[in-house]
Design an enzyme around this catalytic site. Structure first.
Site, PDB file in Angstrom:
ATOM      1  N   CYS A   1       0.841  -1.199   0.000  1.00 36.19           N
ATOM      2  CA  CYS A   1       0.000   0.000   0.000  1.00 36.19           C
ATOM      3  C   CYS A   1       0.877   1.250   0.000  1.00 36.19           C
ATOM      4  CB  CYS A   1      -0.958   0.041   1.181  1.00 36.19           C
ATOM      5  SG  CYS A   1      -2.093  -1.340   1.286  1.00 36.19           S
TER       6      CYS A   1
ATOM      7  N   ARG B   1       5.782  -0.672  -4.385  1.00 38.41           N
ATOM      8  CA  ARG B   1       5.380  -1.301  -3.133  1.00 38.41           C
ATOM      9  C   ARG B   1       4.395  -2.446  -3.350  1.00 38.41           C
ATOM     10  NH1 ARG B   1       6.580   2.126   1.393  1.00 38.41           N
ATOM     11  NH2 ARG B   1       4.912   1.217   2.618  1.00 38.41           N
TER      12      ARG B   1
ATOM     13  N   TRP C   1      -3.174  -2.674  -1.498  1.00 39.48           N
ATOM     14  CA  TRP C   1      -2.863  -4.105  -1.622  1.00 39.48           C
ATOM     15  C   TRP C   1      -3.902  -4.830  -0.770  1.00 39.48           C
ATOM     16  CZ3 TRP C   1      -1.171  -8.226   1.504  1.00 39.48           C
ATOM     17  CH2 TRP C   1      -0.571  -9.302   0.833  1.00 39.48           C
TER      18      TRP C   1
ATOM     19  N   ASN D   1      -3.088   2.552   5.524  1.00 37.96           N
ATOM     20  CA  ASN D   1      -2.220   1.381   5.414  1.00 37.96           C
ATOM     21  C   ASN D   1      -2.272   0.633   6.731  1.00 37.96           C
ATOM     22  OD1 ASN D   1      -1.456   2.302   2.932  1.00 37.96           O
ATOM     23  ND2 ASN D   1       0.643   2.806   3.497  1.00 37.96           N
ATOM     24  N   GLY D   2      -2.237  -0.700   6.676  1.00 39.43           N
ATOM     25  CA  GLY D   2      -2.258  -1.491   7.905  1.00 39.43           C
ATOM     26  C   GLY D   2      -3.522  -2.314   8.013  1.00 39.43           C
TER      27      GLY D   2
ATOM     28  N   GLU E   1      17.751 -18.462  -2.436  1.00 34.78           N
ATOM     29  CA  GLU E   1      17.479 -17.132  -2.966  1.00 34.78           C
ATOM     30  C   GLU E   1      17.243 -17.171  -4.468  1.00 34.78           C
ATOM     31  OE1 GLU E   1      17.046 -12.963  -3.306  1.00 34.78           O
ATOM     32  OE2 GLU E   1      16.659 -14.443  -1.741  1.00 34.78           O
TER      33      GLU E   1
ATOM     34  N   LYS F   1      13.771 -15.930  -6.306  1.00 33.92           N
ATOM     35  CA  LYS F   1      13.703 -14.936  -7.381  1.00 33.92           C
ATOM     36  C   LYS F   1      12.876 -15.455  -8.554  1.00 33.92           C
ATOM     37  CE  LYS F   1      14.554 -12.015  -5.642  1.00 33.92           C
ATOM     38  NZ  LYS F   1      14.951 -12.298  -4.303  1.00 33.92           N
TER      39      LYS F   1
ATOM     40  N   GLU G   1       9.157 -15.541  -7.599  1.00 33.79           N
ATOM     41  CA  GLU G   1       8.559 -14.219  -7.437  1.00 33.79           C
ATOM     42  C   GLU G   1       8.168 -13.577  -8.753  1.00 33.79           C
ATOM     43  OE1 GLU G   1      10.445 -12.166  -3.475  1.00 33.79           O
ATOM     44  OE2 GLU G   1      11.787 -12.417  -5.173  1.00 33.79           O
TER      45      GLU G   1
ATOM     46  N   HIS H   1      17.258 -37.586  -0.386  1.00 32.68           N
ATOM     47  CA  HIS H   1      16.277 -37.817   0.672  1.00 32.68           C
ATOM     48  C   HIS H   1      14.880 -37.364   0.245  1.00 32.68           C
ATOM     49  CE1 HIS H   1      19.367 -39.009   3.562  1.00 32.68           C
ATOM     50  NE2 HIS H   1      20.106 -38.045   3.022  1.00 32.68           N
TER      51      HIS H   1
ATOM     52  N   LYS I   1       6.443  -4.670  -1.833  1.00 36.10           N
ATOM     53  CA  LYS I   1       7.839  -4.408  -1.513  1.00 36.10           C
ATOM     54  C   LYS I   1       8.053  -4.293  -0.011  1.00 36.10           C
ATOM     55  CE  LYS I   1      12.089  -3.541  -2.562  1.00 36.10           C
ATOM     56  NZ  LYS I   1      12.897  -4.644  -3.091  1.00 36.10           N
TER      57      LYS I   1
END
Length: 614
Positions: A2, A27, A75, A101-102, A487, A491, A494, A510, A609
């Site tokens: 947001c 964001r 968002w 926001n929140g 990582e 990526k 995402e 395994h 973000k």
């Protein structure tokens, strides 16, 4: 997650607000809206599902006059993405408009209370409940907007950054925050409001960061006034933002993500500047100097982080344990905060967050402080909440990161963790002097070696075209390279939406090896280090099952190249610094696969973000 923008002054607010929303697109959001008190005194709210450009198209034929306004990118949390659920939200009488926001955790209780008094709701959001509550309190008590906001927020449980307009008072904006960032920019007879400084720096470098439960009364022609929920005036410091407009532009690159991948050599150099001497023989972190006794007395380090920062933390664990011989635990902040962890005054807790606003990490910091632990923050965003909540720490100094998928922040975090481990090891005398100087010297050469990897961008772009068909990827690494595998997989997930998993290479036997067939691409970090022979065996196991291997190898390697389907050569470095080199081609591979698939690389779906809610 947001974005908030506000303006009050002598200029037309609408273009400033729209430009500000575009600065905050990184964001993550799914709808946008704006509220303006027009020149005719009407409070106009315009909202649209989708991008800021959709909002601009919707508002193109509307009255966008006015010198005061607030705007928002949402968002979705409560209620699906739609124009109805988008912010700003009107109050019942349409006298007030609010952005938020929140999350208001007790919104259902407050909503039931208001419904019992005859209020109806247009949206499914917790935010509309708050604006209705403010109006109810204001009308019931015959009080001004500031007082009504103070009383309403005393009933709220949860996190918020809000801004409120009142139709009858076009000369003011009331804004407040708790556990969600909000900054006020101070210009020449004008004020700006935003979630972070990026929409503000074009107009002013003077800002005030609001603290939890502080309310800003922003009035045209008057000085900024900051009070708490009990109306006690709060001292506030005007700070200077060190950010330039060029950092917020793409600079000729097609995407911010690619720009930020290519910025990494300079960013790592900036991260080390003033901390590693010119000769490359010593490391100095001011936080360690100032709190040396407390850090050296620690019996244990606990690192808390989320997402990409958690992967950096895993590398930090390996570095600190290897160099300093101190036990280190790495925790997901979201789990740490809820499981009653064993923490005491002998512990040092390291909190890692690019934005400095990650809600779970901030809550973990607060919990650890309450148990007496010493808190060390590693952040990118200067003046954000986590640096203000920690005892000390280090900024990574890589500049604003706009792409949602973190790249340069990850390598910046790993660089700071490396310098921290080296500094502590030197003080504890747990690292041989010659080895210490060797590592420090090699760390100083990493930016140039990153450039060697980036020079392979075109080849990696061609390679990416082969793998757009894939529905799954496996990434493998051992030792320092295992977190790099995690990582790299993150990526790819995402930004390309291809399912990918990272594993320690030895764990293939395994379970995951059952997935390997001729259709399964397997990325293996196989640089020449102490575990090289072990990784070589893992590659042979994959090839025996017809898996397609993309191997990252040390330049000049002829053994792995004889087995793998494709190799990407990396300049030789020390094993402990491998992550800083090996991460770069994985970023490029993910980026180019996503571009080939036509994905929105900078703003991948469902992601934000700055994750300022749980």
């Amino acid at each position: 997650m947001c974005g908030i923008v506000g303006y009050i002054g002598r200029q037309n607010a609408y273009p400033i607000l729209m430009k500000g929303l575009k600065r905050l697109e990184y964001r993550g959001y799914d709808s946008a809206g704006v509220a303006l008190i027009g020149d005719d005194g009407k409070l106009n709210v315009y909202k649209a599902k989708g991008k800021v450009s959709d909002l601009e198209h919707f508002a193109a034929q509307k009255d966008t006059s006015g010198r005061v306004g607030i705007a928002h990118t949402r968002w979705a949390t409560h209620g699906e993405p739609s124009s109805v659920n988008a912010h700003p939200h009107y109050s019942s009488s349409e006298r007030l408009a609010l952005i938020h926001n929140g999350i208001i955790e007790n919104y259902a209780v407050l909503k039931a209370k208001l419904q019992a008094k005859g209020y109806t709701f247009r949206s499914s959001t917790d935010t509309e409940v708050l604006v209705q509550l403010i109006e109810y309190i204001q009308q019931s008590n015959g009080i001004d907007l500031l007082t009504a906001v103070q009383l309403a927020l005393q009933e709220v449980i949860g996190a918020y950054a809000i801004a409120v307009l009142e139709r009858e008072h076009p000369e003011q904006i009331v804004a407040a925050r708790k556990s969600s960032p909000l900054v006020v920019g101070i210009g020449n007879d004008e004020f700006f409001l935003a979630s972070d400084a990026t929409p503000i720096v074009e107009y002013t470098d003077k800002v005030v960061y609001l603290e939890d439960e502080e309310i800003a009364l922003i009035r045209r022609g008057e000085k900024l006034k900051v009070v708490n929920l009990n109306n006690v005036e709060c001292p506030h410091e005007v700070k200077t933002v060190a950010m330039n407009l060029g950092q917020l532009e793409k600079g000729g690159y097609p995407h911010f993500m690619l720009k930020e991948i290519f910025e990494q050599p300079d960013c790592i150099h900036d991260c080390m500047r003033g901390r590693i001497n010119v000769e490359g023989t010593s490391v100095v972190l001011s936080a360690v100097i100032d709190y040396k006794e407390r850090l050296l007395a620690a019996k244990r380090f606990v690192i808390v982080a989320c997402g990409t920062s958690w992967h950096a933390a895993l590398i930090g664990k390996h570095l600190i344990e290897s160099f300093c011989r101190i036990p280190v635990e790495v925790e997901y902040a979201s789990e740490f905060r809820y499981r009653d962890p064993v923490i005491d005054s002998n512990d040092v807790v390291i909190a890692i967050s690019q934005s400095g606003e990650t809600a779970d990490t901030l809550a973990a910091v607060e919990l650890a402080r309450s148990r007496g632990a010493f808190i060390y923050g590693i952040c990118n965003a200067i003046g954000s909440s986590i640096p203000r909540a920690t005892h000390t720490g280090s900024y990574i100094h890589v500049g604003p990161e706009i792409g949602v998928a973190s790249t340069k922040a990850f390598t910046g975090q790993v660089t700071v963790l490396t310098m921290l481990a080296l500094t502590l090891a030197r003080e504890k005398k747990t690292l041989d002097d010659d080895l210490f100087r060797t590592i420090v010297g090699e760390l100083g050469r990493i930016p140039e070696k990153m450039k060697e990897v980036l020079a392979q961008n075109d080849r990696i772009a061609q390679l990416a075209k082969i793998f757009t068909y894939a529905h799954n990827f496996i990434y493998l690494g051992r030792g320092y390279s295992y977190p790099v595998a995690l990582e790299g997989a993150l990526k790819l997930k995402e930004i390309s939406y291809i399912h990918a998993e990272g594993y320690p290479a030895a764990e293939m036997k395994h379970g995951p090896i059952a997935l390997v067939d001729a259709e399964m691409p397997v990325v293996v970090i196989a640089t020449r280090n102490g575990l090289y022979e072990k990784v070589l065996s893992n590659i042979q196991e994959i090839k025996a099952r017809k898996g397609r291997v993309i191997a990252l190898v040390t330049k000049g390697d002829t053994v792995v190249s004889g087995l793998a389907d494709t190799c990407i050569e990396l300049p030789e470095t020390l094993e402990c610094l491998d992550p800083l080199i090996a991460t770069v081609p994985l970023q490029l591979l993910a980026y180019h696969i996503a571009v080939c698939k036509g994905m929105d690389v900078d703003q991948p779906r469902n992601l934000a973000k700055s994750v300022t809610v749980e």
